[in-house]
Design a protein around this motif. Structure first.
Motif, PDB file in Angstrom:
ATOM      1  N   MET A  50      19.748 -19.853 -10.677  1.00 32.54           N
ATOM      2  CA  MET A  50      19.525 -19.851  -9.242  1.00 32.54           C
ATOM      3  C   MET A  50      20.583 -19.925  -8.538  1.00 32.54           C
ATOM      4  O   MET A  50      21.291 -19.555  -7.723  1.00 32.54           O
ATOM      5  CB  MET A  50      18.120 -20.524  -8.883  1.00 32.54           C
ATOM      6  N   HIS A  51      21.186 -21.379  -8.956  1.00 34.08           N
ATOM      7  CA  HIS A  51      22.546 -21.726  -8.301  1.00 34.08           C
ATOM      8  C   HIS A  51      23.680 -20.899  -8.427  1.00 34.08           C
ATOM      9  O   HIS A  51      24.649 -20.683  -7.745  1.00 34.08           O
ATOM     10  CB  HIS A  51      23.004 -23.223  -8.580  1.00 34.08           C
ATOM     11  N   GLN A  52      23.779 -20.326  -9.876  1.00 31.81           N
ATOM     12  CA  GLN A  52      24.801 -19.231  -9.914  1.00 31.81           C
ATOM     13  C   GLN A  52      24.809 -17.964  -9.266  1.00 31.81           C
ATOM     14  O   GLN A  52      25.790 -17.536  -8.880  1.00 31.81           O
ATOM     15  CB  GLN A  52      24.963 -18.978 -11.483  1.00 31.81           C
ATOM     16  N   TRP A  53      23.695 -17.702  -8.993  1.00 34.74           N
ATOM     17  CA  TRP A  53      23.633 -16.268  -8.469  1.00 34.74           C
ATOM     18  C   TRP A  53      23.144 -16.245  -6.939  1.00 34.74           C
ATOM     19  O   TRP A  53      22.906 -15.090  -6.285  1.00 34.74           O
ATOM     20  CB  TRP A  53      22.602 -15.022  -9.147  1.00 34.74           C
ATOM     21  N   HIS A  54      22.854 -17.263  -6.494  1.00 29.23           N
ATOM     22  CA  HIS A  54      22.383 -17.316  -4.885  1.00 29.23           C
ATOM     23  C   HIS A  54      23.217 -18.300  -4.185  1.00 29.23           C
ATOM     24  O   HIS A  54      23.560 -19.225  -4.793  1.00 29.23           O
ATOM     25  CB  HIS A  54      20.717 -17.853  -5.162  1.00 29.23           C
ATOM     26  N   ILE A  55      23.104 -18.246  -3.037  1.00 36.17           N
ATOM     27  CA  ILE A  55      23.999 -18.985  -2.089  1.00 36.17           C
ATOM     28  C   ILE A  55      23.455 -20.148  -1.373  1.00 36.17           C
ATOM     29  O   ILE A  55      23.774 -20.953  -0.770  1.00 36.17           O
ATOM     30  CB  ILE A  55      24.776 -18.272  -1.061  1.00 36.17           C
ATOM     31  N   ARG A  56      21.979 -20.376  -1.914  1.00 34.58           N
ATOM     32  CA  ARG A  56      21.222 -21.336  -1.214  1.00 34.58           C
ATOM     33  C   ARG A  56      20.542 -22.207  -2.322  1.00 34.58           C
ATOM     34  O   ARG A  56      20.446 -21.835  -3.320  1.00 34.58           O
ATOM     35  CB  ARG A  56      19.872 -20.888  -0.207  1.00 34.58           C
ATOM     36  N   ALA A  57      20.600 -23.501  -1.695  1.00 34.29           N
ATOM     37  CA  ALA A  57      19.900 -24.613  -2.919  1.00 34.29           C
ATOM     38  C   ALA A  57      18.802 -25.115  -2.205  1.00 34.29           C
ATOM     39  O   ALA A  57      18.633 -25.134  -0.755  1.00 34.29           O
ATOM     40  CB  ALA A  57      20.835 -25.661  -3.321  1.00 34.29           C
ATOM     41  N   ALA A  58      17.817 -25.564  -2.579  1.00 31.21           N
ATOM     42  CA  ALA A  58      16.606 -26.233  -1.957  1.00 31.21           C
ATOM     43  C   ALA A  58      16.443 -27.835  -2.232  1.00 31.21           C
ATOM     44  O   ALA A  58      16.579 -28.155  -3.486  1.00 31.21           O
ATOM     45  CB  ALA A  58      15.301 -25.683  -2.573  1.00 31.21           C
ATOM     46  N   ASP A  59      16.692 -28.618  -1.350  1.00 35.19           N
ATOM     47  CA  ASP A  59      16.793 -29.878  -1.510  1.00 35.19           C
ATOM     48  C   ASP A  59      15.553 -30.724  -1.487  1.00 35.19           C
ATOM     49  O   ASP A  59      15.386 -31.952  -1.754  1.00 35.19           O
ATOM     50  CB  ASP A  59      17.718 -30.635  -0.255  1.00 35.19           C
ATOM     51  N   SER A  60      14.460 -30.008  -0.626  1.00 35.66           N
ATOM     52  CA  SER A  60      13.210 -30.717  -0.789  1.00 35.66           C
ATOM     53  C   SER A  60      12.153 -29.534  -0.711  1.00 35.66           C
ATOM     54  O   SER A  60      12.442 -28.558  -0.306  1.00 35.66           O
ATOM     55  CB  SER A  60      12.955 -31.684   0.503  1.00 35.66           C
ATOM     56  N   GLU A  61      10.808 -29.958  -1.016  1.00 39.62           N
ATOM     57  CA  GLU A  61       9.767 -29.176  -0.695  1.00 39.62           C
ATOM     58  C   GLU A  61       9.761 -28.892   0.992  1.00 39.62           C
ATOM     59  O   GLU A  61       9.121 -27.658   1.253  1.00 39.62           O
ATOM     60  CB  GLU A  61       8.308 -29.862  -1.290  1.00 39.62           C
ATOM     61  N   GLU A  62      10.009 -29.821   1.565  1.00 39.69           N
ATOM     62  CA  GLU A  62       9.658 -29.739   3.013  1.00 39.69           C
ATOM     63  C   GLU A  62      10.629 -28.540   3.552  1.00 39.69           C
ATOM     64  O   GLU A  62      10.558 -27.780   4.322  1.00 39.69           O
ATOM     65  CB  GLU A  62       9.838 -30.776   3.756  1.00 39.69           C
ATOM     66  N   GLU A  63      11.735 -28.493   2.978  1.00 41.58           N
ATOM     67  CA  GLU A  63      13.149 -27.744   3.216  1.00 41.58           C
ATOM     68  C   GLU A  63      12.343 -26.269   2.763  1.00 41.58           C
ATOM     69  O   GLU A  63      12.394 -25.316   3.805  1.00 41.58           O
ATOM     70  CB  GLU A  63      14.222 -27.839   2.657  1.00 41.58           C
ATOM     71  N   VAL A  64      11.865 -26.055   1.545  1.00 33.92           N
ATOM     72  CA  VAL A  64      11.135 -24.574   1.443  1.00 33.92           C
ATOM     73  C   VAL A  64      10.099 -24.405   2.151  1.00 33.92           C
ATOM     74  O   VAL A  64       9.859 -23.421   2.485  1.00 33.92           O
ATOM     75  CB  VAL A  64      10.917 -25.054  -0.338  1.00 33.92           C
ATOM     76  N   ALA A  65       9.299 -25.486   2.554  1.00 31.60           N
ATOM     77  CA  ALA A  65       8.054 -25.042   3.461  1.00 31.60           C
ATOM     78  C   ALA A  65       8.799 -24.160   4.942  1.00 31.60           C
ATOM     79  O   ALA A  65       8.158 -23.288   5.397  1.00 31.60           O
ATOM     80  CB  ALA A  65       7.403 -26.329   3.863  1.00 31.60           C
ATOM     81  N   ASP A  66       9.942 -24.559   5.123  1.00 34.77           N
ATOM     82  CA  ASP A  66      10.446 -24.071   6.487  1.00 34.77           C
ATOM     83  C   ASP A  66      10.821 -22.748   6.128  1.00 34.77           C
ATOM     84  O   ASP A  66      10.740 -21.730   7.070  1.00 34.77           O
ATOM     85  CB  ASP A  66      11.585 -25.041   6.804  1.00 34.77           C
ATOM     86  N   TRP A  67      11.284 -22.554   4.910  1.00 36.94           N
ATOM     87  CA  TRP A  67      11.604 -21.057   4.413  1.00 36.94           C
ATOM     88  C   TRP A  67      10.594 -20.316   4.758  1.00 36.94           C
ATOM     89  O   TRP A  67      10.619 -19.127   5.144  1.00 36.94           O
ATOM     90  CB  TRP A  67      12.389 -21.074   2.949  1.00 36.94           C
ATOM     91  N   ILE A  68       9.360 -20.877   3.900  1.00 39.74           N
ATOM     92  CA  ILE A  68       8.386 -19.899   4.036  1.00 39.74           C
ATOM     93  C   ILE A  68       7.743 -19.527   5.146  1.00 39.74           C
ATOM     94  O   ILE A  68       7.377 -18.341   5.230  1.00 39.74           O
ATOM     95  CB  ILE A  68       7.231 -20.655   2.926  1.00 39.74           C
ATOM     96  N   THR A  69       7.959 -20.469   6.080  1.00 39.14           N
ATOM     97  CA  THR A  69       7.308 -20.305   7.395  1.00 39.14           C
ATOM     98  C   THR A  69       8.161 -19.108   8.130  1.00 39.14           C
ATOM     99  O   THR A  69       7.730 -18.153   8.615  1.00 39.14           O
ATOM    100  CB  THR A  69       7.511 -21.383   8.535  1.00 39.14           C
ATOM    101  N   ARG A  70       9.632 -19.246   8.019  1.00 41.05           N
ATOM    102  CA  ARG A  70      10.465 -18.030   8.406  1.00 41.05           C
ATOM    103  C   ARG A  70      10.202 -16.720   7.591  1.00 41.05           C
ATOM    104  O   ARG A  70      10.171 -15.804   8.344  1.00 41.05           O
ATOM    105  CB  ARG A  70      11.859 -18.503   8.346  1.00 41.05           C
ATOM    106  N   TRP A  71       9.870 -16.725   6.334  1.00 36.73           N
ATOM    107  CA  TRP A  71       9.543 -15.341   5.856  1.00 36.73           C
ATOM    108  C   TRP A  71       8.307 -14.956   6.147  1.00 36.73           C
ATOM    109  O   TRP A  71       8.413 -13.607   6.242  1.00 36.73           O
ATOM    110  CB  TRP A  71       9.468 -15.827   4.171  1.00 36.73           C
ATOM    111  N   ARG A  72       7.262 -15.444   6.449  1.00 35.31           N
ATOM    112  CA  ARG A  72       6.059 -15.002   6.990  1.00 35.31           C
ATOM    113  C   ARG A  72       6.345 -14.664   8.235  1.00 35.31           C
ATOM    114  O   ARG A  72       5.823 -13.590   8.810  1.00 35.31           O
ATOM    115  CB  ARG A  72       5.068 -16.072   7.046  1.00 35.31           C
ATOM    116  N   ASN A  73       7.234 -15.255   9.161  1.00 35.03           N
ATOM    117  CA  ASN A  73       7.237 -14.745  10.668  1.00 35.03           C
ATOM    118  C   ASN A  73       8.432 -13.483  10.775  1.00 35.03           C
ATOM    119  O   ASN A  73       8.346 -12.843  11.667  1.00 35.03           O
ATOM    120  CB  ASN A  73       7.821 -15.948  11.304  1.00 35.03           C
ATOM    121  N   CYS A  74       9.083 -13.320   9.772  1.00 38.23           N
ATOM    122  CA  CYS A  74       9.881 -12.340   9.796  1.00 38.23           C
ATOM    123  C   CYS A  74       9.267 -10.720   9.820  1.00 38.23           C
ATOM    124  O   CYS A  74      10.040  -9.948  10.477  1.00 38.23           O
ATOM    125  CB  CYS A  74      10.742 -12.102   8.324  1.00 38.23           C
ATOM    126  N   TRP A  75       7.992 -10.670   9.309  1.00 35.57           N
ATOM    127  CA  TRP A  75       7.313  -9.334   9.577  1.00 35.57           C
ATOM    128  C   TRP A  75       7.360  -8.965  10.765  1.00 35.57           C
ATOM    129  O   TRP A  75       7.752  -7.709  10.981  1.00 35.57           O
ATOM    130  CB  TRP A  75       5.890  -9.541   8.895  1.00 35.57           C
TER     131      TRP A  75
END
Length: 193
Positions: A50-75
């Protein structure tokens, strides 16, 4: 000044509906993200590939929870749409598929995806991309879908070809990854391909 053409997909087309779950018909389900997916997404982003082909890393589950909130709100904003790709029977997270850079008026969007390590080699990205493309073209009315990947990412190139995205060219030095600038292949499908 009026436009000479009507929007390909009218504004509000996505926002007026709830984000659908999309079955692939062969054991996968594309469904909206849930807060409970954060641990599995965090684990997926610990994979060196994932680090080779993506430009993001995940440092914590809390950070990922924020991503998921944004992904859900994008619709509702109609600029992006993100789905979790799960096993239809067990609900196990196998990956992600998304439409990014949505321009409804032009009927265009970019397809993006990733899979968790244990799902690779099982056709998950191909099946998810096929289902998403079918929905985007047949149900929503998109005219053009693009798919872009690093030229050295042979697995993503195979996904693009298997899902009917024709190679249109190479965008030189188009995306900065941790290891430097990458040339990117541009693939596309248009309605009716």
């Amino acid at each position: 000044m009026p436009y000479l053409t009507s929007p390909v997909v009218p504004a509000g087309t996505l926002a007026r509906m709830s984000q659908p779950a999309l079955p692939t018909g062969d054991g996968l389900l594309l469904r909206p993200w849930r807060a409970a997916d954060a641990p599995a997404v965090y684990a997926a982003f610990q994979d060196p590939l994932m680090h080779q082909w993506h430009i993001r890393a995940a440092d914590s589950e809390e950070e990922v929870a924020d991503w998921i909130t944004r992904w859900r709100n994008c619709w509702q904003g109609e600029r992006q749409a993100h789905w979790a790709v799960v096993d239809a029977d067990t609900g196990e997270l196998l990956g992600r598929v998304a439409l990014r850079e949505i321009v409804l008026g032009d009927g265009c969007a970019e397809v993006a995806y990733w899979t968790v390590a244990r799902a690779r080699g099982r056709g998950v990205a191909v099946r998810a991309t096929t289902a998403l493309s079918r929905w985007a073209f047949e149900e929503i009315g998109f005219h053009r879908l693009e798919l872009s990947h690093a030229t050295t990412n042979e697995a993503s190139c195979r996904v693009a070809v298997k899902t009917g995205f024709a190679l249109e060219g190479t965008r030189r030095s188009a995306l900065l990854h941790a290891d430097g600038w990458h040339d990117m292949h541009l693939h596309a499908r248009v309605h009716g391909d």
